[in-house]
Design a protein around this motif. Structure first.
Motif, PDB file in Angstrom:
ATOM      1  N   ALA A 189      17.479  -6.826 -11.841  1.00 30.85           N
ATOM      2  CA  ALA A 189      16.905  -7.191 -10.469  1.00 30.85           C
ATOM      3  C   ALA A 189      16.576  -5.830  -9.701  1.00 30.85           C
ATOM      4  CB  ALA A 189      18.060  -7.844  -9.648  1.00 30.85           C
ATOM      5  N   GLN A 190      17.324  -4.857  -9.618  1.00 30.67           N
ATOM      6  CA  GLN A 190      16.982  -3.576  -9.088  1.00 30.67           C
ATOM      7  C   GLN A 190      15.677  -3.235  -9.671  1.00 30.67           C
ATOM      8  OE1 GLN A 190      20.080  -0.616  -9.306  1.00 30.67           O
ATOM      9  NE2 GLN A 190      21.646  -2.299  -9.004  1.00 30.67           N
ATOM     10  N   GLN A 191      15.484  -3.450 -10.981  1.00 28.35           N
ATOM     11  CA  GLN A 191      13.938  -2.948 -11.684  1.00 28.35           C
ATOM     12  C   GLN A 191      12.953  -3.775 -10.769  1.00 28.35           C
ATOM     13  OE1 GLN A 191      13.468  -3.593 -15.751  1.00 28.35           O
ATOM     14  NE2 GLN A 191      12.560  -1.406 -16.262  1.00 28.35           N
ATOM     15  N   LYS A 192      13.069  -4.759 -10.630  1.00 26.67           N
ATOM     16  CA  LYS A 192      12.063  -5.821  -9.946  1.00 26.67           C
ATOM     17  C   LYS A 192      11.830  -5.020  -8.545  1.00 26.67           C
ATOM     18  CE  LYS A 192      12.782 -10.103 -12.613  1.00 26.67           C
ATOM     19  NZ  LYS A 192      12.810 -11.535 -12.400  1.00 26.67           N
ATOM     20  N   ASP A 193      12.939  -4.820  -7.985  1.00 25.78           N
ATOM     21  CA  ASP A 193      12.861  -4.112  -6.503  1.00 25.78           C
ATOM     22  C   ASP A 193      12.046  -2.883  -6.574  1.00 25.78           C
ATOM     23  OD1 ASP A 193      14.378  -6.447  -5.586  1.00 25.78           O
ATOM     24  OD2 ASP A 193      16.193  -5.244  -5.413  1.00 25.78           O
ATOM     25  N   LEU A 194      12.018  -2.175  -7.793  1.00 21.49           N
ATOM     26  CA  LEU A 194      11.229  -0.984  -7.695  1.00 21.49           C
ATOM     27  C   LEU A 194       9.520  -1.080  -7.532  1.00 21.49           C
ATOM     28  CD1 LEU A 194      13.208   0.715 -10.661  1.00 21.49           C
ATOM     29  CD2 LEU A 194      13.057   1.346  -8.209  1.00 21.49           C
ATOM     30  N   GLU A 195       9.338  -2.589  -7.613  1.00 22.22           N
ATOM     31  CA  GLU A 195       8.043  -2.793  -7.379  1.00 22.22           C
ATOM     32  C   GLU A 195       7.847  -2.922  -5.684  1.00 22.22           C
ATOM     33  OE1 GLU A 195       5.145  -5.289  -9.894  1.00 22.22           O
ATOM     34  OE2 GLU A 195       6.014  -6.466  -8.302  1.00 22.22           O
ATOM     35  N   ILE A 196       7.023  -2.069  -5.223  1.00 25.45           N
ATOM     36  CA  ILE A 196       6.974  -2.097  -3.773  1.00 25.45           C
ATOM     37  C   ILE A 196       5.860  -3.099  -3.256  1.00 25.45           C
ATOM     38  CG2 ILE A 196       6.487  -0.706  -1.587  1.00 25.45           C
ATOM     39  CD1 ILE A 196       7.212   1.912  -3.362  1.00 25.45           C
ATOM     40  N   LYS A 197       6.209  -3.895  -2.333  1.00 24.31           N
ATOM     41  CA  LYS A 197       5.222  -4.952  -1.787  1.00 24.31           C
ATOM     42  C   LYS A 197       4.961  -4.861  -0.467  1.00 24.31           C
ATOM     43  CE  LYS A 197       6.942  -8.161  -5.556  1.00 24.31           C
ATOM     44  NZ  LYS A 197       7.610  -9.693  -5.940  1.00 24.31           N
ATOM     45  N   SER A 198       3.672  -5.379  -0.178  1.00 26.78           N
ATOM     46  CA  SER A 198       3.206  -5.392   1.140  1.00 26.78           C
ATOM     47  C   SER A 198       3.930  -6.497   1.977  1.00 26.78           C
ATOM     48  CB  SER A 198       1.810  -5.557   1.404  1.00 26.78           C
ATOM     49  OG  SER A 198       1.431  -5.935   2.474  1.00 26.78           O
ATOM     50  N   LYS A 199       4.353  -6.103   3.042  1.00 29.35           N
ATOM     51  CA  LYS A 199       5.224  -7.098   3.952  1.00 29.35           C
ATOM     52  C   LYS A 199       4.271  -8.032   4.882  1.00 29.35           C
ATOM     53  CE  LYS A 199       9.283  -4.320   3.846  1.00 29.35           C
ATOM     54  NZ  LYS A 199      10.261  -3.527   4.546  1.00 29.35           N
ATOM     55  N   LEU A 200       2.976  -7.615   4.983  1.00 33.70           N
ATOM     56  CA  LEU A 200       1.946  -8.247   5.993  1.00 33.70           C
ATOM     57  C   LEU A 200       0.666  -8.331   5.244  1.00 33.70           C
ATOM     58  CD1 LEU A 200       0.443  -5.822   8.223  1.00 33.70           C
ATOM     59  CD2 LEU A 200       2.422  -5.051   6.859  1.00 33.70           C
ATOM     60  N   ASP A 201      -0.281  -9.501   6.082  1.00 35.88           N
ATOM     61  CA  ASP A 201      -1.489  -9.402   5.463  1.00 35.88           C
ATOM     62  C   ASP A 201      -2.221  -8.265   6.106  1.00 35.88           C
ATOM     63  OD1 ASP A 201      -1.075 -11.745   4.016  1.00 35.88           O
ATOM     64  OD2 ASP A 201      -1.514 -12.993   5.536  1.00 35.88           O
ATOM     65  N   GLY A 202      -3.030  -7.367   5.468  1.00 34.84           N
ATOM     66  CA  GLY A 202      -3.590  -6.306   6.288  1.00 34.84           C
ATOM     67  C   GLY A 202      -4.388  -5.442   5.340  1.00 34.84           C
ATOM     68  N   THR A 203      -4.833  -4.227   5.692  1.00 34.99           N
ATOM     69  CA  THR A 203      -5.417  -3.220   4.851  1.00 34.99           C
ATOM     70  C   THR A 203      -4.825  -1.921   4.731  1.00 34.99           C
ATOM     71  OG1 THR A 203      -7.453  -4.205   6.003  1.00 34.99           O
ATOM     72  CG2 THR A 203      -7.624  -1.976   5.200  1.00 34.99           C
ATOM     73  N   ILE A 204      -4.977  -1.356   3.519  1.00 34.03           N
ATOM     74  CA  ILE A 204      -4.425  -0.132   3.306  1.00 34.03           C
ATOM     75  C   ILE A 204      -5.288   0.993   4.042  1.00 34.03           C
ATOM     76  CG2 ILE A 204      -4.127   1.666   1.390  1.00 34.03           C
ATOM     77  CD1 ILE A 204      -2.561  -0.977   1.019  1.00 34.03           C
ATOM     78  N   LEU A 205      -4.581   1.425   5.155  1.00 36.23           N
ATOM     79  CA  LEU A 205      -5.079   2.242   6.194  1.00 36.23           C
ATOM     80  C   LEU A 205      -5.272   3.829   5.409  1.00 36.23           C
ATOM     81  CD1 LEU A 205      -3.755   1.179   9.246  1.00 36.23           C
ATOM     82  CD2 LEU A 205      -5.945   0.489   8.210  1.00 36.23           C
ATOM     83  N   GLN A 206      -4.130   4.035   4.694  1.00 35.02           N
ATOM     84  CA  GLN A 206      -3.891   5.760   4.192  1.00 35.02           C
ATOM     85  C   GLN A 206      -3.236   5.580   2.855  1.00 35.02           C
ATOM     86  OE1 GLN A 206      -1.509   7.941   6.713  1.00 35.02           O
ATOM     87  NE2 GLN A 206      -3.034   9.789   6.764  1.00 35.02           N
ATOM     88  N   VAL A 207      -3.809   6.467   2.067  1.00 33.32           N
ATOM     89  CA  VAL A 207      -2.987   6.734   0.907  1.00 33.32           C
ATOM     90  C   VAL A 207      -2.877   8.382   0.546  1.00 33.32           C
ATOM     91  CG1 VAL A 207      -2.829   6.656  -1.773  1.00 33.32           C
ATOM     92  CG2 VAL A 207      -3.616   4.745  -0.100  1.00 33.32           C
ATOM     93  N   ASN A 208      -1.567   8.792   0.528  1.00 32.57           N
ATOM     94  CA  ASN A 208      -1.231  10.233   0.313  1.00 32.57           C
ATOM     95  C   ASN A 208      -0.480  10.293  -0.991  1.00 32.57           C
ATOM     96  OD1 ASN A 208      -2.407  11.188   2.670  1.00 32.57           O
ATOM     97  ND2 ASN A 208      -0.725  10.256   3.924  1.00 32.57           N
TER      98      ASN A 208
END
Length: 373
Positions: free
Chosen positions: A174-193
């Motif tokens: 279950a922890q391994q599945k939690d390592l996948e980060i998911k979006s919490k909203l409908d939106g746009t990727i504003l920034q990637v660093n």
């Protein structure tokens, strides 16, 4: 004699000129020009000015590292549209994978132990059959009983150990599945660093997600201001970028806890500040996230007598106006209240029937005749 006569004539002439000038001034000269306004009985509002910023209403920031894990893979790029639940990145699962491998080995070892005990129990049953021919059924069972009881206990413990390990493995998976980060909203990727220094004192989010279609005005209230502002209070929003425009809104959030960005100075007590957001009701498509705003919150309203602000003068701590009565200026002391816009509240000293001079100058004095423009 002639000289004295000329002197007398000269003095008389000067006196006559002065008298004539005085008579002419009284007969023909006009007093200072003034404009007037009626004292009005109208609704006025008490407002609070709060500096603010245009911000996203809903946003999500993903920072490097969570419980010791580092981001191993970013699955999106700037400008991508994402739905709620979309995987945007994965944390490094090396530690979790090693833990799963350890548990798998222990589970396998547990099953081997169970098989071994099962075989020992089978061999013990064969020994019991051989003993029955020699000492009888009852005596054979008596001799075999201690070893059988121990093996059955070992078998039960081995099964319990395996069940415990299976539960631990399920939790790790279950922890391994939690390592996948998911979006919490409908939106746009504003920034990637992607290249984010882990030792930076001011970390930027690795991924910033937001809904640019929904924005709010955010401000910060002082301790005193937080007691005056309430939810649903009307607000007017302005910006120096577009000075001729304004937008209407309502307060929809006031922080119950002090703002986290309120930094205290060592050894000094810093007053608390509380976050506030205003939901903007008008179209704000011409504004951009991050614009500096001026938020004017209407904290109260009431009906009161008002006059133009420029008509009120002050001297020696006293406020006064000039009234127009029978063509003359008459000074009237007043008590003033709230100033709002170009008007000021009059608490005492005037009635709704009075006319005030709106452009009082240094030429005015009590009883001076004036000309109304």
């Amino acid at each position: 004699m002639k000289k004295k006569t000329w002197i007398i004539v000269g003095v008389v002439s000067v006196v006559l000129v002065m008298i004539g000038a005085s008579v002419y001034h009284q007969a023909f000269a006009k007093g200072p020009s003034v404009t007037t306004a009626n004292v009005e009985n109208e609704v006025i509002t008490d407002t609070l000015i709060v500096p603010g910023t245009l911000s996203l209403k809903n946003e999500q920031k993903v920072y490097p590292g969570v419980e010791g894990e580092e981001i191993a893979e970013i699955l999106v790029k700037e400008g991508d549209a994402v739905e709620k639940g979309t995987a945007v990145a994965k944390y490094d699962d090396t530690r979790v994978a090693m833990e799963l491998e350890r548990l798998s080995l222990q589970i396998e070892s547990g099953y081997l132990r169970i098989n071994q005990v099962d075989k020992q129990l089978d061999r013990l049953s064969d020994q019991e059959k051989e003993l029955r021919d020699q000492v009888g059924k009852k005596e054979a069972a008596k001799q075999i009983a201690p070893e059988r009881d121990q093996l059955q206990l070992d078998l039960r413990m081995a099964n319990l150990d395996v069940r415990q390990l299976l539960l631990e493995k399920k939790e790790i998976e279950a922890q391994q599945k939690d390592l996948e980060i998911k979006s919490k909203l409908d939106g746009t990727i504003l920034q990637v660093n992607e290249d984010q220094p882990t030792d930076s004192m001011t970390q930027q989010p690795v991924i910033h997600i937001g809904n640019t279609d929904e924005m709010v005005a955010r401000g910060v209230l002082s301790e005193f201001e937080s007691l005056k502002v309430e939810k649903e209070m009307k607000a007017t929003i302005r910006t120096d970028v577009l000075p001729d425009k304004e937008w209407k809104g309502k307060v929809n959030f006031i922080g119950l806890m002090p703002d986290e960005n309120n930094q205290s100075v060592a050894g000094e007590a810093t007053p608390a500040q509380y976050g506030m957001t205003v939901e903007i009701e008008d179209d704000i498509t011409e504004l951009r996230t991050g614009f500096q705003l001026i938020i004017e919150v209407e904290t109260s309203s009431k009906k009161a007598l008002t006059v133009p602000s420029e008509s009120v003068l002050s001297a020696d701590g006293e406020s006064y106006v000039y009234l127009l009565k029978d063509g003359k200026a008459h000074r009237q002391d007043v008590s003033v209240g709230v100033a709002t816009g170009e008007k000021i509240e009059i608490l005492d000293g005037l009635t709704a029937e009075d006319d005030v001079i709106t452009n009082p100058s240094d030429e005015l004095s009590d009883g001076l005749e004036v000309e109304v423009e």
